[in-house]
Design an enzyme around this catalytic site. Structure first.
Site, short mmCIF file in Angstrom:
data_model
loop_
_atom_site.label_atom_id
_atom_site.label_comp_id
_atom_site.label_asym_id
_atom_site.label_seq_id
_atom_site.Cartn_x
_atom_site.Cartn_y
_atom_site.Cartn_z
CE LYS A 13 -2.25 -0.87 3.85
NZ LYS A 13 -1.64 -2.16 4.29
NE ARG A 88 -3.96 -1.29 10.52
CZ ARG A 88 -2.93 -0.70 9.91
NH1 ARG A 88 -3.05 0.50 9.39
NH2 ARG A 88 -1.80 -1.34 9.80
NE ARG A 127 7.92 -2.89 5.55
CZ ARG A 127 6.62 -2.61 5.63
NH1 ARG A 127 5.96 -2.19 4.57
NH2 ARG A 127 5.97 -2.78 6.76
NE ARG A 140 10.46 -1.39 19.75
CZ ARG A 140 10.96 -1.11 20.93
NH1 ARG A 140 11.59 0.03 21.12
NH2 ARG A 140 10.84 -1.96 21.92
NE ARG A 150 2.51 -4.39 11.39
CZ ARG A 150 3.43 -4.13 10.46
NH1 ARG A 150 4.64 -4.65 10.56
NH2 ARG A 150 3.16 -3.33 9.46
P1 AMP Z 1 1.06 0.65 9.30
O1 AMP Z 1 2.25 1.51 9.07
O2 AMP Z 1 -0.14 1.06 8.51
O3 AMP Z 1 1.37 -0.82 9.14
O4 AMP Z 1 0.65 0.86 10.83
C1 AMP Z 1 1.54 0.54 11.89
C2 AMP Z 1 0.76 0.36 13.17
O5 AMP Z 1 0.09 1.57 13.53
C3 AMP Z 1 -0.35 -0.70 13.15
O6 AMP Z 1 0.15 -2.01 13.37
C4 AMP Z 1 -1.25 -0.22 14.28
O7 AMP Z 1 -0.68 -0.52 15.54
C5 AMP Z 1 -1.18 1.29 14.12
N1 AMP Z 1 -2.22 1.81 13.18
C6 AMP Z 1 -2.02 2.44 11.99
N2 AMP Z 1 -3.19 2.79 11.43
C7 AMP Z 1 -4.16 2.37 12.27
C8 AMP Z 1 -5.57 2.42 12.26
N3 AMP Z 1 -6.24 2.98 11.22
N4 AMP Z 1 -6.25 1.88 13.31
C9 AMP Z 1 -5.61 1.31 14.34
N5 AMP Z 1 -4.26 1.22 14.43
C10 AMP Z 1 -3.53 1.75 13.40
#
Ligand code: AMP
Length: 195
Positions: A13, A88, A127, A140, A150
């Protein structure tokens, strides 16, 4: 143009959002990047979110909805935006829907990058290696064990967001396992067609 990119972590993404941002001159609104910036700056939201993110869990809906509500009011988002990592959960999707309705705005497209989840762990390990090789700090939560958490959070809470948009006839599914250029081409075709 207002676009949502859906797909599990590691689906690509961010890569596609960065490309679309330069192509269309609209900002990529990555909630993950916003949270990482909040953590780095030590803001109250960052302090709350850090442990949750490090564990690979989802940050509370009300925090995320508040962040996006503020962000889409900013000047650079008036011509459009690419949402990456939001919504999400169905609650976040409902809140976004209400926000856009309130402003008299519509989504132009919701694109889901469909990937083979078994292959994602390998992608994420790569990555992390590439990031380290560039001398940049490795996330991390790109640790393979946290990454699996995740993915579980995605399957439990986020996988239902695609059907939410599919039911409204707004969803385009694209093969996210194809080479980056092919994914980009499929995405441009979907955007040209609109939803
Ligand atoms: P990402 O960079 O999109 O993979 O997001 C990293 C982390 O941020 C995720 O694993 C969640 O802990 C938190 N996070 C990011 N976006 C959201 C969201 N829309 N709702 C809840 N947690 C989020």
């Amino acid at each position: 143009m207002r676009l949502i990119l859906l797909g599990p972590p590691g689906a690509g993404k961010g890569t596609q959002a960065t490309r679309l941002m330069s192509k269309h001159g609209i900002p990529q609104l990555s909630t993950g990047d916003m949270l990482r910036a909040a953590v780095a700056a030590g803001t109250p939201i960052g302090k709350k979110a850090k442990a949750v993110m490090d564990a690979g869990q989802l940050v509370a809906d009300e925090i995320m909805v508040g962040i996006i509500a503020d962000r889409i009011e900013e000047a650079d988002a008036q011509r459009g935006f690419i949402l990456d990592g939001f919504p999400r959960t169905v609650a976040q999707a409902d809140a976004l829907d209400a926000m856009l309705k309130n402003k008299g705005l519509k989504l132009d497209a919701v694109v889901e990058l469909v990937v083979d989840q078994a292959a994602l762990v390998g992608r994420i390990v790569n990555r992390a290696k590439e990031t380290a090789a560039r001398g940049e700090p490795v996330r991390r939560d790109d640790d393979p064990e946290v990454f699996k958490t995740r993915l579980e959070a995605y399957n439990r809470d986020t996988a239902v967001v695609s059907p939410y948009y599919a039911q409204r006839g707004q969803l385009t599914r694209i093969d996210g396992m194809a080479p980056i250029d092919r994914v980009a081409l499929a995405m441009d075709t979907a955007l040209a067609r609109g939803t």
